[in-house]
Design an enzyme around this catalytic site. Sequence first.
Site, PDB file in Angstrom:
ATOM      1  N   TYR A  86      51.103  37.590  53.187  1.00  0.00           N
ATOM      2  CA  TYR A  86      49.595  37.656  52.934  1.00  0.00           C
ATOM      3  C   TYR A  86      48.683  36.464  52.608  1.00  0.00           C
ATOM      4  CZ  TYR A  86      52.258  41.787  51.277  1.00  0.00           C
ATOM      5  OH  TYR A  86      53.230  42.985  51.260  1.00  0.00           O
ATOM      6  N   CYS A 134      24.330  44.396  33.170  1.00  0.00           N
ATOM      7  CA  CYS A 134      25.159  44.247  34.338  1.00  0.00           C
ATOM      8  C   CYS A 134      26.572  44.586  33.931  1.00  0.00           C
ATOM      9  CB  CYS A 134      24.874  42.608  34.436  1.00  0.00           C
ATOM     10  SG  CYS A 134      25.913  42.080  36.146  1.00  0.00           S
ATOM     11  N   ASP A 191      51.656  36.385  48.105  1.00  0.00           N
ATOM     12  CA  ASP A 191      50.182  36.450  47.563  1.00  0.00           C
ATOM     13  C   ASP A 191      49.584  37.539  48.094  1.00  0.00           C
ATOM     14  OD1 ASP A 191      48.068  35.727  46.216  1.00  0.00           O
ATOM     15  OD2 ASP A 191      47.381  33.972  47.375  1.00  0.00           O
ATOM     16  N   CYS A 219      47.032  38.688  41.563  1.00  0.00           N
ATOM     17  CA  CYS A 219      45.830  38.784  41.113  1.00  0.00           C
ATOM     18  C   CYS A 219      45.543  39.953  40.137  1.00  0.00           C
ATOM     19  CB  CYS A 219      44.367  38.803  42.192  1.00  0.00           C
ATOM     20  SG  CYS A 219      44.706  39.978  43.512  1.00  0.00           S
ATOM     21  N   CYS A 275      21.630  35.138  36.874  1.00  0.00           N
ATOM     22  CA  CYS A 275      22.962  35.169  36.835  1.00  0.00           C
ATOM     23  C   CYS A 275      23.603  33.654  36.734  1.00  0.00           C
ATOM     24  CB  CYS A 275      23.751  35.782  38.096  1.00  0.00           C
ATOM     25  SG  CYS A 275      25.526  35.761  38.118  1.00  0.00           S
ATOM     26  N   GLU A 320      49.119  37.651  57.934  1.00  0.00           N
ATOM     27  CA  GLU A 320      48.070  38.191  57.330  1.00  0.00           C
ATOM     28  C   GLU A 320      47.581  39.350  58.174  1.00  0.00           C
ATOM     29  OE1 GLU A 320      44.725  39.265  55.463  1.00  0.00           O
ATOM     30  OE2 GLU A 320      46.088  37.839  54.505  1.00  0.00           O
ATOM     31  N   CYS A 358      30.240  40.730  34.067  1.00  0.00           N
ATOM     32  CA  CYS A 358      30.826  39.835  33.137  1.00  0.00           C
ATOM     33  C   CYS A 358      30.961  40.671  31.742  1.00  0.00           C
ATOM     34  CB  CYS A 358      30.133  38.448  32.673  1.00  0.00           C
ATOM     35  SG  CYS A 358      29.885  37.518  34.037  1.00  0.00           S
ATOM     36  N   GLN A 385      39.504  31.993  47.967  1.00  0.00           N
ATOM     37  CA  GLN A 385      39.195  32.111  46.689  1.00  0.00           C
ATOM     38  C   GLN A 385      38.032  31.953  46.154  1.00  0.00           C
ATOM     39  OE1 GLN A 385      41.586  33.333  44.463  1.00  0.00           O
ATOM     40  NE2 GLN A 385      43.488  33.188  45.367  1.00  0.00           N
ATOM     41  N   CYS A 413      23.811  34.803  29.214  1.00  0.00           N
ATOM     42  CA  CYS A 413      23.065  35.519  30.554  1.00  0.00           C
ATOM     43  C   CYS A 413      22.110  36.534  30.188  1.00  0.00           C
ATOM     44  CB  CYS A 413      24.110  36.214  31.201  1.00  0.00           C
ATOM     45  SG  CYS A 413      23.467  36.798  32.741  1.00  0.00           S
TER      46      CYS A 413
END
Length: 451
Positions: free
Chosen positions: A315, A78, A381, A408, A160, A336, A81, A286, A72
Amino acid sequence: MKKGQQFEAVIERVEFPNKGKVCLEDRDITIKGAIKGQKVRFQVQKLRKGRAVGRLLEVVEQSPMEDTAPSCPHFGACGGCFYQTVSYENQLKIKEAQVRELLDSVCDGYRWDGIKGSPDQWGYRNKMEFSFGDEFKDGPLALGMHKKGGFYDIVTVSDCKIVHEDYTKILKCVLEYCAEQGFSFYHKMSHEGFLRHLVVRRSVSTGEILVNLVTSSQYVHDFTPLVDKIRSLSLDGELSGFLHTINDSLSDVVKSDETRILYGKDYFYEHILGLKFKISPFSFFQTNSKGAEVLYETARSYIGDTKDKVIFDLYSGTGTIAQMLAPVAEKVVGVELVEEAVEAAKENAALNGLDNCEFIAGDVLKVVDNLEDKPDFIVLDPPRDGIHPKAIGKIIDFGVKEMVYISCKPTSLVRDLEILQAAGYEVKATCAVDMFPGTVHCETICKLVRK
Protein backbone atom coordinates in the site's frame (compact mmCIF):
# COMPACT_ATOMS: atom_id res chain seq x y z
CA MET A 1 -37.19 4.44 27.87
CA LYS A 2 -38.96 4.98 24.56
CA LYS A 3 -37.86 5.93 21.07
CA GLY A 4 -38.11 9.70 20.59
CA GLN A 5 -37.79 10.46 24.31
CA GLN A 6 -35.35 13.19 25.37
CA PHE A 7 -32.89 12.99 28.27
CA GLU A 8 -30.02 14.92 29.80
CA ALA A 9 -26.86 13.18 30.95
CA VAL A 10 -23.12 13.70 31.48
CA ILE A 11 -20.83 11.89 29.01
CA GLU A 12 -18.94 9.32 31.08
CA ARG A 13 -16.42 8.18 28.48
CA VAL A 14 -15.75 8.40 24.74
CA GLU A 15 -14.81 5.61 22.37
CA PHE A 16 -12.88 6.28 19.16
CA PRO A 17 -13.53 8.40 17.25
CA ASN A 18 -16.21 10.47 19.04
CA LYS A 19 -18.78 8.04 20.43
CA GLY A 20 -19.93 9.41 23.78
CA LYS A 21 -21.14 6.84 26.31
CA VAL A 22 -23.62 7.23 29.16
CA CYS A 23 -25.43 4.69 31.31
CA LEU A 24 -29.11 5.47 31.90
CA GLU A 25 -31.96 3.22 33.04
CA ASP A 26 -29.59 0.23 32.86
CA ARG A 27 -28.83 0.93 29.20
CA ASP A 28 -25.47 1.62 27.56
CA ILE A 29 -26.27 4.64 25.37
CA THR A 30 -24.06 5.85 22.51
CA ILE A 31 -24.21 9.53 21.54
CA LYS A 32 -22.02 10.47 18.60
CA GLY A 33 -20.23 13.83 18.58
CA ALA A 34 -19.67 14.28 22.31
CA ILE A 35 -16.70 15.02 24.57
CA LYS A 36 -16.10 13.36 27.93
CA GLY A 37 -17.54 15.47 30.74
CA GLN A 38 -20.10 17.33 28.63
CA LYS A 39 -23.66 17.51 29.92
CA VAL A 40 -25.81 16.88 26.85
CA ARG A 41 -29.45 16.73 25.86
CA PHE A 42 -30.18 13.90 23.46
CA GLN A 43 -33.07 12.11 21.79
CA VAL A 44 -33.36 8.32 21.73
CA GLN A 45 -33.11 7.08 18.13
CA LYS A 46 -32.65 3.31 18.46
CA LEU A 47 -33.39 0.82 21.21
CA ARG A 48 -31.73 -2.56 21.64
CA LYS A 49 -31.58 -4.98 24.54
CA GLY A 50 -29.50 -3.20 27.16
CA ARG A 51 -28.35 -0.61 24.62
CA ALA A 52 -29.55 2.51 22.85
CA VAL A 53 -28.40 5.14 20.36
CA GLY A 54 -29.10 8.80 21.02
CA ARG A 55 -28.90 11.85 18.76
CA LEU A 56 -27.13 14.83 20.25
CA LEU A 57 -29.49 17.83 20.43
CA GLU A 58 -27.60 20.29 22.61
CA VAL A 59 -24.52 20.65 24.78
CA VAL A 60 -26.05 21.91 28.04
CA GLU A 61 -22.73 22.30 29.87
CA GLN A 62 -19.21 22.19 28.47
CA SER A 63 -16.67 19.60 29.50
CA PRO A 64 -13.74 20.53 31.77
CA MET A 65 -11.62 19.50 28.75
CA GLU A 66 -13.09 22.40 26.76
CA ASP A 67 -10.74 25.12 27.81
CA THR A 68 -10.39 27.34 24.77
CA ALA A 69 -12.53 29.51 22.45
CA PRO A 70 -13.05 28.37 18.84
CA SER A 71 -10.62 30.04 16.43
CA CYS A 72 -12.76 29.44 13.34
CA PRO A 73 -15.96 31.44 12.61
CA HIS A 74 -17.44 28.35 10.92
CA PHE A 75 -17.10 26.12 13.99
CA GLY A 76 -20.39 24.52 14.95
CA ALA A 77 -21.89 24.75 11.48
CA CYS A 78 -19.04 23.12 9.53
CA GLY A 79 -18.59 19.39 9.99
CA GLY A 80 -14.82 19.55 9.53
CA CYS A 81 -13.13 20.28 12.86
CA PHE A 82 -14.51 18.84 16.10
CA TYR A 83 -12.09 19.82 18.87
CA GLN A 84 -11.84 23.60 18.42
CA THR A 85 -13.05 24.23 21.98
CA VAL A 86 -10.31 21.92 23.31
CA SER A 87 -6.70 23.08 23.72
CA TYR A 88 -4.19 21.21 21.61
CA GLU A 89 -2.62 19.72 24.73
CA ASN A 90 -5.99 18.22 25.69
CA GLN A 91 -6.68 17.07 22.12
CA LEU A 92 -3.50 15.00 22.27
CA LYS A 93 -4.49 13.57 25.66
CA ILE A 94 -7.91 12.55 24.30
CA LYS A 95 -6.46 10.86 21.20
CA GLU A 96 -3.69 9.14 23.16
CA ALA A 97 -6.21 7.70 25.63
CA GLN A 98 -8.47 6.44 22.84
CA VAL A 99 -5.64 4.76 20.92
CA ARG A 100 -4.23 3.15 24.07
CA GLU A 101 -7.65 1.84 25.09
CA LEU A 102 -8.03 0.16 21.71
CA LEU A 103 -4.51 -1.30 21.76
CA ASP A 104 -4.88 -2.53 25.33
CA SER A 105 -8.02 -4.41 24.30
CA VAL A 106 -5.95 -6.74 22.06
CA CYS A 107 -2.28 -6.35 23.15
CA ASP A 108 -0.22 -6.43 26.31
CA GLY A 109 3.44 -6.05 27.18
CA TYR A 110 4.19 -3.55 24.41
CA ARG A 111 6.20 -0.35 24.81
CA TRP A 112 4.07 2.77 24.46
CA ASP A 113 6.05 5.70 23.05
CA GLY A 114 3.34 8.33 23.55
CA ILE A 115 1.70 10.63 21.04
CA LYS A 116 3.55 13.11 18.82
CA GLY A 117 1.80 16.33 17.90
CA SER A 118 1.66 18.05 14.53
CA PRO A 119 4.31 20.77 14.06
CA ASP A 120 1.48 23.09 12.98
CA GLN A 121 -1.94 23.19 14.62
CA TRP A 122 -3.37 25.64 12.06
CA GLY A 123 -2.91 25.98 8.31
CA TYR A 124 -1.43 22.51 8.10
CA ARG A 125 -3.37 20.97 5.20
CA ASN A 126 -1.76 20.78 1.76
CA LYS A 127 -4.97 19.68 0.03
CA MET A 128 -8.66 20.54 0.35
CA GLU A 129 -11.68 19.24 -1.54
CA PHE A 130 -14.43 21.86 -1.39
CA SER A 131 -17.98 20.92 -2.46
CA PHE A 132 -20.52 23.04 -4.32
CA GLY A 133 -24.10 23.14 -3.04
CA ASP A 134 -26.38 25.41 -1.05
CA GLU A 135 -26.49 26.19 2.68
CA PHE A 136 -30.22 25.43 2.74
CA LYS A 137 -32.69 24.09 0.19
CA ASP A 138 -32.97 26.45 -2.81
CA GLY A 139 -30.56 28.89 -1.13
CA PRO A 140 -27.71 30.77 -2.85
CA LEU A 141 -24.71 28.91 -4.23
CA ALA A 142 -22.26 27.76 -1.56
CA LEU A 143 -18.75 26.34 -1.79
CA GLY A 144 -17.03 24.69 1.14
CA MET A 145 -17.57 21.81 3.55
CA HIS A 146 -20.60 19.71 4.48
CA LYS A 147 -22.66 20.98 7.38
CA LYS A 148 -22.18 19.19 10.67
CA GLY A 149 -24.28 16.02 10.63
CA GLY A 150 -25.52 16.75 7.09
CA PHE A 151 -25.05 15.21 3.68
CA TYR A 152 -26.60 17.82 1.38
CA ASP A 153 -26.11 21.29 2.89
CA ILE A 154 -22.79 23.08 2.37
CA VAL A 155 -21.12 25.73 4.55
CA THR A 156 -19.05 28.30 2.62
CA VAL A 157 -15.80 28.16 4.62
CA SER A 158 -14.41 31.53 3.53
CA ASP A 159 -12.18 31.75 6.61
CA CYS A 160 -11.12 28.14 7.22
CA LYS A 161 -8.26 27.95 9.74
CA ILE A 162 -6.67 24.60 8.87
CA VAL A 163 -5.51 25.82 5.44
CA HIS A 164 -3.25 28.63 4.26
CA GLU A 165 -5.14 31.85 3.45
CA ASP A 166 -4.31 31.31 -0.26
CA TYR A 167 -6.99 28.60 -0.24
CA THR A 168 -9.72 30.92 1.01
CA LYS A 169 -8.77 33.65 -1.47
CA ILE A 170 -9.12 31.14 -4.30
CA LEU A 171 -12.39 29.76 -2.87
CA LYS A 172 -13.97 33.23 -2.66
CA CYS A 173 -12.86 34.09 -6.20
CA VAL A 174 -14.24 30.86 -7.70
CA LEU A 175 -17.53 31.12 -5.78
CA GLU A 176 -18.07 34.75 -6.80
CA TYR A 177 -17.39 33.97 -10.46
CA CYS A 178 -19.64 30.91 -10.56
CA ALA A 179 -22.46 32.76 -8.80
CA GLU A 180 -22.20 35.63 -11.31
CA GLN A 181 -22.46 33.13 -14.16
CA GLY A 182 -25.57 31.59 -12.62
CA PHE A 183 -24.13 28.06 -12.71
CA SER A 184 -26.13 25.30 -11.04
CA PHE A 185 -24.49 22.82 -8.67
CA TYR A 186 -24.67 19.06 -9.19
CA HIS A 187 -27.54 17.55 -7.19
CA LYS A 188 -26.64 14.19 -5.64
CA MET A 189 -30.14 12.71 -5.96
CA SER A 190 -31.30 13.92 -9.40
CA HIS A 191 -27.74 13.83 -10.85
CA GLU A 192 -28.43 17.11 -12.61
CA GLY A 193 -26.32 20.24 -12.47
CA PHE A 194 -22.88 21.53 -13.40
CA LEU A 195 -20.55 22.40 -10.48
CA ARG A 196 -19.22 19.56 -8.32
CA HIS A 197 -15.94 20.26 -6.48
CA LEU A 198 -13.03 22.63 -6.18
CA VAL A 199 -9.76 20.89 -5.27
CA VAL A 200 -6.83 23.04 -4.17
CA ARG A 201 -3.36 21.65 -3.44
CA ARG A 202 -0.41 23.70 -2.18
CA SER A 203 3.20 22.69 -1.63
CA VAL A 204 4.37 23.63 1.86
CA SER A 205 8.02 23.70 0.76
CA THR A 206 7.69 25.66 -2.51
CA GLY A 207 4.32 27.48 -2.27
CA GLU A 208 3.25 26.08 -5.67
CA ILE A 209 -0.55 25.88 -6.01
CA LEU A 210 -2.65 23.57 -8.17
CA VAL A 211 -6.35 24.44 -8.69
CA ASN A 212 -8.74 21.83 -10.10
CA LEU A 213 -12.35 22.76 -10.86
CA VAL A 214 -14.52 19.65 -11.13
CA THR A 215 -17.82 19.80 -13.07
CA SER A 216 -20.20 17.50 -14.89
CA SER A 217 -20.39 17.55 -18.70
CA GLN A 218 -23.94 18.93 -18.63
CA TYR A 219 -22.81 22.42 -19.63
CA VAL A 220 -19.96 23.79 -21.73
CA HIS A 221 -18.17 26.94 -20.61
CA ASP A 222 -14.91 28.76 -21.36
CA PHE A 223 -13.23 29.26 -17.97
CA THR A 224 -10.50 31.57 -19.31
CA PRO A 225 -11.90 34.63 -17.46
CA LEU A 226 -11.88 32.67 -14.17
CA VAL A 227 -8.29 31.58 -14.76
CA ASP A 228 -7.33 35.22 -15.32
CA LYS A 229 -9.06 36.22 -12.07
CA ILE A 230 -7.17 33.54 -10.13
CA ARG A 231 -3.88 34.59 -11.70
CA SER A 232 -4.50 38.20 -10.68
CA LEU A 233 -5.08 37.33 -6.99
CA SER A 234 -2.51 38.50 -4.47
CA LEU A 235 -1.33 35.10 -3.27
CA ASP A 236 1.52 34.24 -0.94
CA GLY A 237 2.27 31.21 -3.13
CA GLU A 238 2.38 30.88 -6.90
CA LEU A 239 -0.25 29.37 -9.20
CA SER A 240 1.37 26.35 -10.81
CA GLY A 241 -1.64 25.18 -12.81
CA PHE A 242 -5.40 25.47 -13.29
CA LEU A 243 -7.23 22.32 -14.35
CA HIS A 244 -10.79 21.54 -15.39
CA THR A 245 -11.90 17.98 -14.64
CA ILE A 246 -15.06 16.48 -16.14
CA ASN A 247 -16.71 13.97 -13.78
CA ASP A 248 -20.02 12.31 -14.63
CA SER A 249 -19.82 9.49 -12.07
CA LEU A 250 -22.89 9.10 -9.85
CA SER A 251 -20.91 8.86 -6.62
CA ASP A 252 -19.97 12.01 -4.69
CA VAL A 253 -16.22 11.58 -5.12
CA VAL A 254 -13.63 13.44 -7.18
CA LYS A 255 -12.92 11.33 -10.26
CA SER A 256 -11.77 12.17 -13.75
CA ASP A 257 -13.45 11.24 -17.00
CA GLU A 258 -11.29 13.91 -18.61
CA THR A 259 -8.91 16.54 -17.20
CA ARG A 260 -7.92 19.60 -19.21
CA ILE A 261 -5.03 21.92 -18.40
CA LEU A 262 -6.34 25.48 -18.74
CA TYR A 263 -3.18 27.10 -17.44
CA GLY A 264 0.35 26.03 -16.50
CA LYS A 265 0.98 22.39 -15.65
CA ASP A 266 -0.80 19.56 -13.84
CA TYR A 267 1.75 18.97 -11.09
CA PHE A 268 4.03 20.60 -8.54
CA TYR A 269 6.81 19.47 -6.23
CA GLU A 270 6.89 18.88 -2.48
CA HIS A 271 10.04 18.23 -0.44
CA ILE A 272 10.02 15.90 2.57
CA LEU A 273 13.04 14.62 4.53
CA GLY A 274 15.46 15.64 1.79
CA LEU A 275 13.47 13.91 -0.97
CA LYS A 276 11.57 15.51 -3.85
CA PHE A 277 8.05 14.39 -4.77
CA LYS A 278 6.00 15.24 -7.84
CA ILE A 279 2.37 15.78 -6.84
CA SER A 280 -0.29 15.36 -9.54
CA PRO A 281 -4.04 16.12 -9.26
CA PHE A 282 -5.16 12.67 -8.15
CA SER A 283 -2.06 11.18 -6.55
CA PHE A 284 -2.25 10.29 -2.86
CA PHE A 285 0.01 12.27 -0.56
CA GLN A 286 -0.25 12.86 3.17
CA THR A 287 -2.36 15.99 3.67
CA ASN A 288 -0.09 17.37 6.41
CA SER A 289 3.41 17.71 4.94
CA LYS A 290 5.21 18.67 8.16
CA GLY A 291 3.24 16.08 10.11
CA ALA A 292 4.24 13.50 7.48
CA GLU A 293 7.88 14.16 8.30
CA VAL A 294 7.17 13.32 11.95
CA LEU A 295 5.24 10.20 10.92
CA TYR A 296 7.89 8.90 8.53
CA GLU A 297 10.83 9.69 10.81
CA THR A 298 9.08 7.72 13.56
CA ALA A 299 8.37 4.83 11.19
CA ARG A 300 12.00 4.84 10.06
CA SER A 301 13.18 4.63 13.69
CA TYR A 302 10.91 1.59 14.19
CA ILE A 303 12.21 -0.08 11.05
CA GLY A 304 15.82 0.22 12.21
CA ASP A 305 18.76 -1.24 10.28
CA THR A 306 17.85 -2.09 6.68
CA LYS A 307 21.29 -2.73 5.24
CA ASP A 308 21.31 -5.56 2.65
CA LYS A 309 17.58 -6.16 3.21
CA VAL A 310 14.75 -6.53 0.71
CA ILE A 311 11.80 -4.48 1.94
CA PHE A 312 8.20 -4.73 0.80
CA ASP A 313 6.22 -1.49 1.08
CA LEU A 314 2.64 -2.66 0.72
CA TYR A 315 0.00 0.00 0.00
CA SER A 316 2.87 2.27 -1.03
CA GLY A 317 0.96 5.27 -2.46
CA THR A 318 3.39 7.61 -4.20
CA GLY A 319 6.29 5.65 -2.68
CA THR A 320 7.28 8.03 0.13
CA ILE A 321 8.29 5.35 2.63
CA ALA A 322 9.94 3.18 -0.03
CA GLN A 323 12.15 6.06 -1.13
CA MET A 324 13.11 6.91 2.45
CA LEU A 325 14.36 3.37 2.92
CA ALA A 326 15.89 2.78 -0.52
CA PRO A 327 19.26 4.51 0.16
CA VAL A 328 19.95 2.13 3.07
CA ALA A 329 18.38 -1.07 1.69
CA GLU A 330 19.31 -3.61 -0.96
CA LYS A 331 15.95 -3.25 -2.70
CA VAL A 332 12.46 -1.88 -2.00
CA VAL A 333 9.33 -3.22 -3.70
CA GLY A 334 6.20 -1.06 -3.48
CA VAL A 335 2.70 -2.33 -4.28
CA GLU A 336 -0.18 0.12 -4.78
CA LEU A 337 -3.67 -0.23 -6.24
CA VAL A 338 -3.91 3.26 -7.79
CA GLU A 339 -2.02 3.22 -11.10
CA GLU A 340 -1.48 6.98 -11.17
CA ALA A 341 0.18 6.80 -7.75
CA VAL A 342 2.50 4.05 -9.02
CA GLU A 343 3.51 6.13 -12.05
CA ALA A 344 4.15 9.07 -9.72
CA ALA A 345 6.24 6.81 -7.45
CA LYS A 346 8.39 5.73 -10.39
CA GLU A 347 8.89 9.35 -11.44
CA ASN A 348 9.74 10.37 -7.89
CA ALA A 349 12.29 7.57 -7.53
CA ALA A 350 13.97 8.74 -10.73
CA LEU A 351 13.90 12.36 -9.49
CA ASN A 352 15.69 11.27 -6.33
CA GLY A 353 18.24 9.12 -8.18
CA LEU A 354 17.03 5.85 -6.64
CA ASP A 355 17.49 2.80 -8.87
CA ASN A 356 16.75 0.06 -6.33
CA CYS A 357 12.99 0.77 -6.08
CA GLU A 358 10.39 -1.26 -7.93
CA PHE A 359 6.76 -0.15 -7.95
CA ILE A 360 3.95 -2.44 -9.01
CA ALA A 361 0.35 -1.44 -9.74
CA GLY A 362 -2.29 -3.83 -8.43
CA ASP A 363 -4.28 -5.10 -5.49
CA VAL A 364 -2.01 -6.38 -2.71
CA LEU A 365 -4.29 -9.43 -2.42
CA LYS A 366 -3.48 -10.46 -6.01
CA VAL A 367 0.00 -9.07 -6.55
CA VAL A 368 1.79 -10.75 -3.63
CA ASP A 369 1.31 -14.17 -5.24
CA ASN A 370 3.43 -13.15 -8.21
CA LEU A 371 6.28 -11.27 -6.54
CA GLU A 372 9.65 -12.81 -7.37
CA ASP A 373 11.55 -11.24 -4.49
CA LYS A 374 11.29 -12.54 -0.95
CA PRO A 375 11.10 -9.84 1.73
CA ASP A 376 13.28 -9.50 4.81
CA PHE A 377 11.02 -6.76 6.19
CA ILE A 378 7.46 -5.57 5.44
CA VAL A 379 5.98 -2.10 5.86
CA LEU A 380 2.18 -1.93 5.87
CA ASP A 381 0.34 1.35 5.30
CA PRO A 382 -3.19 0.30 4.25
CA PRO A 383 -6.24 2.51 3.64
CA ARG A 384 -8.73 3.28 6.41
CA ASP A 385 -10.48 -0.08 6.20
CA GLY A 386 -7.25 -1.93 6.95
CA ILE A 387 -5.91 -5.06 5.23
CA HIS A 388 -8.16 -7.43 3.31
CA PRO A 389 -8.62 -10.61 5.42
CA LYS A 390 -7.30 -12.82 2.60
CA ALA A 391 -4.35 -10.51 1.92
CA ILE A 392 -3.25 -10.53 5.56
CA GLY A 393 -2.92 -14.32 5.40
CA LYS A 394 -0.61 -14.06 2.40
CA ILE A 395 1.45 -11.38 4.15
CA ILE A 396 1.85 -13.66 7.17
CA ASP A 397 2.99 -16.50 4.89
CA PHE A 398 6.11 -14.51 3.90
CA GLY A 399 7.32 -15.26 7.42
CA VAL A 400 9.37 -12.09 7.87
CA LYS A 401 10.91 -11.55 11.29
CA GLU A 402 9.74 -7.93 11.60
CA MET A 403 6.99 -5.66 10.30
CA VAL A 404 5.91 -2.05 10.80
CA TYR A 405 2.21 -1.24 10.47
CA ILE A 406 1.17 2.40 9.89
CA SER A 407 -2.55 2.93 10.42
CA CYS A 408 -4.83 5.92 9.87
CA LYS A 409 -7.74 4.21 11.68
CA PRO A 410 -6.96 2.50 15.01
CA THR A 411 -10.13 0.39 15.00
CA SER A 412 -8.99 -1.26 11.74
CA LEU A 413 -5.50 -1.63 13.19
CA VAL A 414 -6.58 -3.55 16.29
CA ARG A 415 -8.71 -5.90 14.19
CA ASP A 416 -5.65 -6.72 12.03
CA LEU A 417 -3.37 -6.96 15.08
CA GLU A 418 -5.53 -9.75 16.50
CA ILE A 419 -4.94 -11.77 13.32
CA LEU A 420 -1.21 -11.02 13.23
CA GLN A 421 -0.76 -11.92 16.90
CA ALA A 422 -2.66 -15.17 16.44
CA ALA A 423 -0.22 -15.99 13.64
CA GLY A 424 2.79 -15.58 15.94
CA TYR A 425 3.63 -11.87 15.80
CA GLU A 426 4.09 -9.78 18.92
CA VAL A 427 3.55 -6.02 19.21
CA LYS A 428 6.85 -4.67 20.55
CA ALA A 429 6.42 -0.89 20.35
CA THR A 430 3.76 1.55 19.26
CA CYS A 431 2.98 5.25 19.26
CA ALA A 432 0.48 7.74 17.87
CA VAL A 433 1.13 10.69 15.56
CA ASP A 434 -1.45 13.45 15.27
CA MET A 435 -1.64 14.48 11.63
CA PHE A 436 -5.06 16.11 11.88
CA PRO A 437 -5.33 18.73 14.66
CA GLY A 438 -8.89 19.79 15.45
CA THR A 439 -10.35 16.54 14.12
CA VAL A 440 -10.98 13.13 15.69
CA HIS A 441 -8.47 11.33 13.46
CA CYS A 442 -5.02 10.04 14.39
CA GLU A 443 -2.23 7.89 12.93
CA THR A 444 -0.74 4.93 14.80
CA ILE A 445 2.55 3.11 14.19
CA CYS A 446 3.23 -0.42 15.46
CA LYS A 447 6.38 -2.53 15.34
CA LEU A 448 5.71 -6.27 15.21
CA VAL A 449 8.26 -9.04 15.75
CA ARG A 450 7.73 -12.72 15.02
CA LYS A 451 7.99 -14.80 18.19
